[in-house]
Design a protein around this motif. Structure first.
Motif, PDB file in Angstrom:
ATOM      1  N   THR A  70       0.869  -1.175   0.000  1.00 20.36           N
ATOM      2  CA  THR A  70       0.000   0.000   0.000  1.00 20.36           C
ATOM      3  C   THR A  70       0.905   1.224   0.000  1.00 20.36           C
ATOM      4  OG1 THR A  70      -1.808  -1.104   1.163  1.00 20.36           O
ATOM      5  CG2 THR A  70      -1.755   1.298   1.247  1.00 20.36           C
ATOM      6  N   LYS A  71       0.834   1.999  -1.072  1.00 18.47           N
ATOM      7  CA  LYS A  71       1.750   3.140  -1.243  1.00 18.47           C
ATOM      8  C   LYS A  71       1.002   4.453  -1.054  1.00 18.47           C
ATOM      9  CE  LYS A  71       2.958   4.509  -5.330  1.00 18.47           C
ATOM     10  NZ  LYS A  71       3.539   4.630  -6.691  1.00 18.47           N
ATOM     11  N   HIS A  72       1.492   5.264  -0.117  1.00 20.19           N
ATOM     12  CA  HIS A  72       0.945   6.599   0.103  1.00 20.19           C
ATOM     13  C   HIS A  72       1.788   7.619  -0.674  1.00 20.19           C
ATOM     14  CE1 HIS A  72      -1.496   4.837   3.215  1.00 20.19           C
ATOM     15  NE2 HIS A  72      -0.425   4.458   3.896  1.00 20.19           N
ATOM     16  N   PRO A  73       1.164   8.646  -1.220  1.00 20.47           N
ATOM     17  CA  PRO A  73       1.931   9.648  -1.963  1.00 20.47           C
ATOM     18  C   PRO A  73       2.813  10.476  -1.037  1.00 20.47           C
ATOM     19  CG  PRO A  73      -0.340  10.335  -1.736  1.00 20.47           C
ATOM     20  CD  PRO A  73      -0.271   8.937  -1.209  1.00 20.47           C
ATOM     21  N   LYS A  74       3.776  11.124  -1.614  1.00 20.21           N
ATOM     22  CA  LYS A  74       4.743  11.909  -0.850  1.00 20.21           C
ATOM     23  C   LYS A  74       4.054  12.986  -0.018  1.00 20.21           C
ATOM     24  CE  LYS A  74       9.523  12.981  -1.986  1.00 20.21           C
ATOM     25  NZ  LYS A  74      10.449  13.351  -3.070  1.00 20.21           N
ATOM     26  N   GLY A  75       3.016  13.600  -0.583  1.00 19.56           N
ATOM     27  CA  GLY A  75       2.327  14.683   0.106  1.00 19.56           C
ATOM     28  C   GLY A  75       1.372  14.227   1.185  1.00 19.56           C
ATOM     29  N   GLY A  76       1.107  12.915   1.262  1.00 16.10           N
ATOM     30  CA  GLY A  76       0.247  12.378   2.305  1.00 16.10           C
ATOM     31  C   GLY A  76      -1.228  12.344   1.979  1.00 16.10           C
ATOM     32  N   GLN A  77      -1.626  12.627   0.722  1.00 17.78           N
ATOM     33  CA  GLN A  77      -3.045  12.611   0.362  1.00 17.78           C
ATOM     34  C   GLN A  77      -3.577  11.180   0.366  1.00 17.78           C
ATOM     35  OE1 GLN A  77      -0.506  13.696  -1.491  1.00 17.78           O
ATOM     36  NE2 GLN A  77      -0.979  15.586  -2.602  1.00 17.78           N
ATOM     37  N   HIS A  78      -4.542  10.912   1.225  1.00 17.28           N
ATOM     38  CA  HIS A  78      -5.048   9.537   1.353  1.00 17.28           C
ATOM     39  C   HIS A  78      -5.869   9.110   0.143  1.00 17.28           C
ATOM     40  CE1 HIS A  78      -3.650   8.680   5.388  1.00 17.28           C
ATOM     41  NE2 HIS A  78      -4.005   9.904   5.745  1.00 17.28           N
ATOM     42  N   ASP A  79      -6.457  10.085  -0.579  1.00 14.30           N
ATOM     43  CA  ASP A  79      -7.267   9.711  -1.729  1.00 14.30           C
ATOM     44  C   ASP A  79      -6.408   9.261  -2.911  1.00 14.30           C
ATOM     45  OD1 ASP A  79      -6.181  12.176  -2.168  1.00 14.30           O
ATOM     46  OD2 ASP A  79      -7.998  13.079  -3.009  1.00 14.30           O
ATOM     47  N   ALA A  80      -5.096   9.422  -2.771  1.00 13.60           N
ATOM     48  CA  ALA A  80      -4.189   9.006  -3.850  1.00 13.60           C
ATOM     49  C   ALA A  80      -3.428   7.729  -3.492  1.00 13.60           C
ATOM     50  CB  ALA A  80      -3.213  10.135  -4.167  1.00 13.60           C
ATOM     51  N   THR A  81      -3.886   7.025  -2.454  1.00 12.27           N
ATOM     52  CA  THR A  81      -3.244   5.770  -2.056  1.00 12.27           C
ATOM     53  C   THR A  81      -3.352   4.749  -3.187  1.00 12.27           C
ATOM     54  OG1 THR A  81      -3.670   6.114   0.291  1.00 12.27           O
ATOM     55  CG2 THR A  81      -3.316   3.856  -0.424  1.00 12.27           C
ATOM     56  N   GLU A  82      -2.253   4.008  -3.385  1.00 13.50           N
ATOM     57  CA  GLU A  82      -2.196   3.051  -4.495  1.00 13.50           C
ATOM     58  C   GLU A  82      -1.758   1.678  -3.983  1.00 13.50           C
ATOM     59  OE1 GLU A  82       0.367   2.416  -8.660  1.00 13.50           O
ATOM     60  OE2 GLU A  82       0.536   4.276  -7.503  1.00 13.50           O
ATOM     61  N   SER A  83      -2.349   0.631  -4.548  1.00 10.27           N
ATOM     62  CA  SER A  83      -1.942  -0.737  -4.223  1.00 10.27           C
ATOM     63  C   SER A  83      -1.130  -1.312  -5.370  1.00 10.27           C
ATOM     64  CB  SER A  83      -3.161  -1.619  -3.966  1.00 10.27           C
ATOM     65  OG  SER A  83      -3.840  -1.225  -2.801  1.00 10.27           O
ATOM     66  N   LEU A  84      -0.045  -2.008  -5.035  1.00 16.21           N
ATOM     67  CA  LEU A  84       0.788  -2.632  -6.059  1.00 16.21           C
ATOM     68  C   LEU A  84       1.452  -3.868  -5.487  1.00 16.21           C
ATOM     69  CD1 LEU A  84       4.049  -1.633  -5.412  1.00 16.21           C
ATOM     70  CD2 LEU A  84       2.930   0.522  -5.916  1.00 16.21           C
ATOM     71  N   THR A  85       2.151  -4.597  -6.326  1.00 13.91           N
ATOM     72  CA  THR A  85       2.811  -5.838  -5.918  1.00 13.91           C
ATOM     73  C   THR A  85       4.277  -5.809  -6.330  1.00 13.91           C
ATOM     74  OG1 THR A  85       0.746  -7.075  -6.179  1.00 13.91           O
ATOM     75  CG2 THR A  85       2.772  -8.347  -6.075  1.00 13.91           C
ATOM     76  N   LEU A  86       5.157  -6.207  -5.405  1.00 12.63           N
ATOM     77  CA  LEU A  86       6.589  -6.294  -5.681  1.00 12.63           C
ATOM     78  C   LEU A  86       7.006  -7.750  -5.761  1.00 12.63           C
ATOM     79  CD1 LEU A  86       7.988  -3.617  -3.167  1.00 12.63           C
ATOM     80  CD2 LEU A  86       7.669  -3.346  -5.641  1.00 12.63           C
ATOM     81  N   GLN A  87       7.863  -8.072  -6.713  1.00  8.23           N
ATOM     82  CA  GLN A  87       8.422  -9.412  -6.838  1.00  8.23           C
ATOM     83  C   GLN A  87       9.862  -9.376  -6.337  1.00  8.23           C
ATOM     84  OE1 GLN A  87       6.521 -11.914  -7.938  1.00  8.23           O
ATOM     85  NE2 GLN A  87       4.789 -10.618  -8.516  1.00  8.23           N
ATOM     86  N   VAL A  88      10.130 -10.099  -5.242  1.00  8.34           N
ATOM     87  CA  VAL A  88      11.460 -10.059  -4.630  1.00  8.34           C
ATOM     88  C   VAL A  88      11.838 -11.438  -4.102  1.00  8.34           C
ATOM     89  CG1 VAL A  88      11.367  -7.608  -3.977  1.00  8.34           C
ATOM     90  CG2 VAL A  88      10.446  -9.344  -2.433  1.00  8.34           C
ATOM     91  N   PRO A  89      13.141 -11.680  -3.842  1.00  8.10           N
ATOM     92  CA  PRO A  89      13.543 -12.928  -3.183  1.00  8.10           C
ATOM     93  C   PRO A  89      12.934 -13.014  -1.788  1.00  8.10           C
ATOM     94  CG  PRO A  89      15.438 -11.838  -4.189  1.00  8.10           C
ATOM     95  CD  PRO A  89      14.299 -10.860  -4.241  1.00  8.10           C
ATOM     96  N   GLY A  90      12.655 -14.222  -1.340  1.00  7.36           N
ATOM     97  CA  GLY A  90      12.004 -14.401  -0.050  1.00  7.36           C
ATOM     98  C   GLY A  90      12.791 -13.862   1.126  1.00  7.36           C
ATOM     99  N   ASP A  91      14.118 -13.826   1.037  1.00  2.00           N
ATOM    100  CA  ASP A  91      14.953 -13.357   2.136  1.00  2.00           C
ATOM    101  C   ASP A  91      15.272 -11.869   2.049  1.00  2.00           C
ATOM    102  OD1 ASP A  91      15.083 -15.853   3.375  1.00  2.00           O
ATOM    103  OD2 ASP A  91      16.810 -16.480   2.187  1.00  2.00           O
TER     104      ASP A  91
END
Length: 218
Positions: free
Chosen positions: A134-155
């Motif tokens: 869950t990514k919040h914008p730099k300015g802190g506006q909650h209406d601009a919150t975005e959901s995304l997925t990261l692919q990374v090694p388990g460790d």
């Protein structure tokens, strides 16, 4: 257990000094279905048939990025299995590290059980994982919150309060929600600077966007 997998020492009776009670023996060589051993008590050298270990075949369901596939894994019959434990599973597709999420017996699901009693082992891959963010914008506006997925090694480690950069995304970790099957954490939600969680234990990552946006007056 094959002869090549025998440990350096095994417990056997010794015909010279202990015919009724097992003692520790050093394995000297193997061949022809027998092993040559030396008793550590009296140094007597003799040949014996190595002990065998009862094993059972486990049906394993592996969850990976929303999809599931099955594999069969051999395990010692008396080995205690438990939710949260990890092991390496060899499948037709690849060899992957998985974590047990549930154990299914005849009478239902449980948190732990001997391998011989388990009908199905439910797992998820933890070698490479998808992390919900869950990514919040730099300015802190909650209406601009975005959901995304990261692919990374388990460790891969995420640290609260630290700024990280993955691909085109730069962010500061503000909080981490830990998975139910993760062990070693005091709380389900970590939000103090320095709190660290590896990616395979993350249920959701809360971050503040730090990505620079190129701007031009022309």
């Amino acid at each position: 257990m094959s002869h090549s997998e025998l440990p350096d020492r095994i417990a056997l009776t010794c015909p010279a000094c202990s015919p009724a009670v097992e003692t520790a023996h050093e394995v000297l060589s193997t061949g022809g279905g027998r092993v040559t051993v030396r008793c550590t008590e009296c140094q007597h050298v003799h040949k014996e048939t190595p002990p065998t270990e009862d094993t059972t075949d486990l049906d394993v369901v592996i969850s990976q990025d929303g999809e599931s596939f099955t594999a069969t894994v051999e395990a010692p019959a008396d080995e205690e299995l438990a939710v949260g434990e990890e092991f390496v599973a060899e499948t037709d597709v690849a060899i992957v590290t998985v974590r047990i999420t549930s154990l299914e017996l005849d009478e239902g699901r449980t948190e732990s059980a001997p391998a011989s009693e388990v009908e199905t082992v439910w797992t998820r891959e933890v070698e490479n994982v998808s992390v919900n963010v869950t990514k919040h914008p730099k300015g802190g506006q909650h209406d601009a919150t975005e959901s995304l997925t990261l692919q990374v090694p388990g460790d891969y480690e995420f640290v609260v309060g630290e700024t990280d950069e993955l691909g085109d995304l730069e962010f500061t970790v503000e909080g981490i929600h830990v998975r139910d099957d993760a062990a070693g954490y005091d709380f389900d939600k970590l939000d103090y600077d320095g709190d660290t969680v590896v990616a395979k234990d993350v249920n959701r990552l809360y971050v503040r966007d730090e990505t620079s946006t190129a701007w031009s007056a022309w």
